[in-house]
Scaffold this active site. Structure first.
Site, PDB file in Angstrom:
ATOM      1  N   ASP A  75      11.303  -6.984 -12.247  1.00 34.44           N
ATOM      2  CA  ASP A  75      10.981  -7.559 -10.938  1.00 34.44           C
ATOM      3  C   ASP A  75      10.321  -8.929 -11.148  1.00 34.44           C
ATOM      4  OD1 ASP A  75      11.793  -4.975 -10.256  1.00 34.44           O
ATOM      5  OD2 ASP A  75      10.333  -4.804  -8.622  1.00 34.44           O
ATOM      6  N   LYS A  78      13.529  -8.938  -3.119  1.00 32.19           N
ATOM      7  CA  LYS A  78      12.349  -8.090  -2.835  1.00 32.19           C
ATOM      8  C   LYS A  78      11.347  -8.892  -2.028  1.00 32.19           C
ATOM      9  CE  LYS A  78       8.608  -5.897  -5.565  1.00 32.19           C
ATOM     10  NZ  LYS A  78       8.211  -5.425  -6.902  1.00 32.19           N
ATOM     11  N   LYS A 130      14.653  -4.856  -1.363  1.00 28.45           N
ATOM     12  CA  LYS A 130      13.518  -3.955  -1.614  1.00 28.45           C
ATOM     13  C   LYS A 130      12.338  -4.407  -0.762  1.00 28.45           C
ATOM     14  CE  LYS A 130      10.184  -2.601  -5.255  1.00 28.45           C
ATOM     15  NZ  LYS A 130       9.896  -2.514  -6.706  1.00 28.45           N
TER      16      LYS A 130
HETATM   17  O1  LIG Z   1       5.323  -2.964  -4.758  1.00 24.81           O
HETATM   18  C1  LIG Z   1       4.353  -3.657  -4.881  1.00 24.81           C
HETATM   19  C2  LIG Z   1       3.081  -3.637  -4.236  1.00 24.81           C
HETATM   20  O2  LIG Z   1       2.140  -4.087  -5.153  1.00 24.81           O
HETATM   21  C3  LIG Z   1       2.621  -2.339  -3.620  1.00 24.81           C
HETATM   22  O3  LIG Z   1       1.825  -2.704  -2.552  1.00 24.81           O
HETATM   23  P1  LIG Z   1       0.936  -1.683  -1.737  1.00 24.81           P
HETATM   24  O4  LIG Z   1      -0.277  -1.428  -2.583  1.00 24.81           O
HETATM   25  O5  LIG Z   1       0.605  -2.358  -0.456  1.00 24.81           O
HETATM   26  O6  LIG Z   1       1.726  -0.413  -1.543  1.00 24.81           O
END
Ligand SMILES: O=C[C@H](O)COP(=O)(O)O
Length: 247
Positions: A99, A173, A207
Site C-alpha cells: 500500500d 485507496k 479500498k
Molecule cells: O487503513 C488504514 C487506517 O489506518 C485505519 O484507520 P482507522 O484507525 O480509522 O480504522
C-alpha cells in the site's frame, strides 16, 4: 452481509505515536494477526518492520490471511528511490500487498510527471513479483475535484502502462488514517469522497480506509462498490464488541 473477506485489519501506529514500547507494539501486531486468523480476515496491514515475522508466523499457522504493508507512510513525500527500496525489502520479507502513499503533495502542486513516474514504477515492481498494489491518495488532503482528477489520472496511467488482467491488482485507496485535519473534518474515507473515487477509477478496485467504524459504515461502503476496507476496528465492523473500538 458477510464482510470478513473485505477487511484489511490494520495496526500502523509506531511506538512514538501510541506511547507503547517496541515489545508491546509487536504484541499488538501479534494479537491483530491471531484475530485475523480466527475471523478469516483478508489481510493484516502492518508496518514494514513486522512483515517478515508475521509472514513466517502465518505460514507456520497454515493461514491464508495475507500480509500487507505501507510504503512511504504516511506523508507520501519520500523519493521514488526510497519508496522502491522500501517496497523491495517488503517483497524480500514475504509481503503479499503493497500500500503505497502517493505523492499527493506533488500532485497538488502540479508535478504530475513525478506522480505518474512513481505510480508506474511502484506498480511495475509489485506486479513483477505478483503482488497487489494499492495507491493511497489521501482524500482528506484533496478537494472533490482533485479526488476526481487524481483517481482518473491513475486509471489513465494504468490503461497506458498495464494490461487488463492486471487491473484487479491495482487499487486506489482513500486514506492513511493519519492525516491531520482541522475543525473536526473527517480524515478518512467519507462516503462522498469514496463515491467520487468509484466514479473515476474505471476498472480499478477501490479500498476505503480510515474512519470506517460500524457495521453500517462497512455495509454502506460495500453497497457503494468498494472492494476492500482498511480498518483498525475489524471486529467492531462485524458487530462484535463496541462500535468503533479496535486497535
Ligand atoms: O487503513 C488504514 C487506517 O489506518 C485505519 O484507520 P482507522 O484507525 O480509522 O480504522
Amino acid at each position: 452481509m458477510k464482510i470478513n473477506q473485505y477487511l484489511d485489519s490494520t495496526y500502523l501506529k509506531t511506538p512514538a505515536q501510541s506511547g507503547l514500547t517496541e515489545e508491546q507494539t509487536f504484541e499488538k501486531v501479534r494479537e491483530l494477526t491471531d484475530e485475523a486468523i480466527a475471523y478469516n480476515f483478508k489481510e493484516v496491514m502492518i508496518r514494514p518492520n513486522y512483515v517478515k515475522l508475521i509472514k513466517d508466523y502465518l505460514t507456520a499457522e497454515n493461514s491464508e490471511v495475507l500480509v500487507g504493508t505501507v510504503i512511504g507512510f504516511h506523508e507520501g513525500t519520500y523519493s521514488l528511490e526510497a519508496k522502491l527500496a522500501e517496497a523491495n525489502q517488503a517483497v524480500a520479507d514475504g509481503v503479499d500487498e503493497l500500500d503505497y502513499v502517493i505523492n499527493y503533495e506533488a500532485f497538488k502542486s502540479g508535478d504530475l510527471d513525478l506522480v505518474e513516474k512513481e505510480f508506474v514504477e511502484g506498480t511495475k515492481l509489485g506486479l513483477h513479483f505478483g503482488k497487489t498494489v494499492k495507491w493511497i491518495i489521501e482524500i482528506a488532503a484533496l478537494t472533490d475535484s482533485q479526488i476526481a482528477d487524481l483517481t482518473a489520472s491513475i486509471w489513465k496511467w494504468a490503461q497506458e502502462n498495464f494490461e487488463e488482467k492486471d487491473f484487479a491488482k491495482i487499487f486506489v485507496k482513500s486514506s492513511t488514517g493519519f492525516y491531520i485535519t482541522e475543525g473536526g473534518k473527517p480524515n478518512g474515507a467519507t462516503f462522498e469522497g469514496v463515491k467520487i473515487m468509484l466514479d473515476n477509477a474505471g476498472k480499478l478496485p477501490v479500498k476505503a480506509a480510515g474512519g470506517v467504524k460500524t457495521p453500517d459504515d462497512a455495509e454502506k461502503m460495500i453497497t457503494l462498490g468498494i472492494q476492500r476496507i482498511g480498518t483498525s476496528a475489524a471486529k467492531a465492523l462485524l458487530g462484535e464488541g463496541e462500535a468503533g473500538t479496535g486497535y
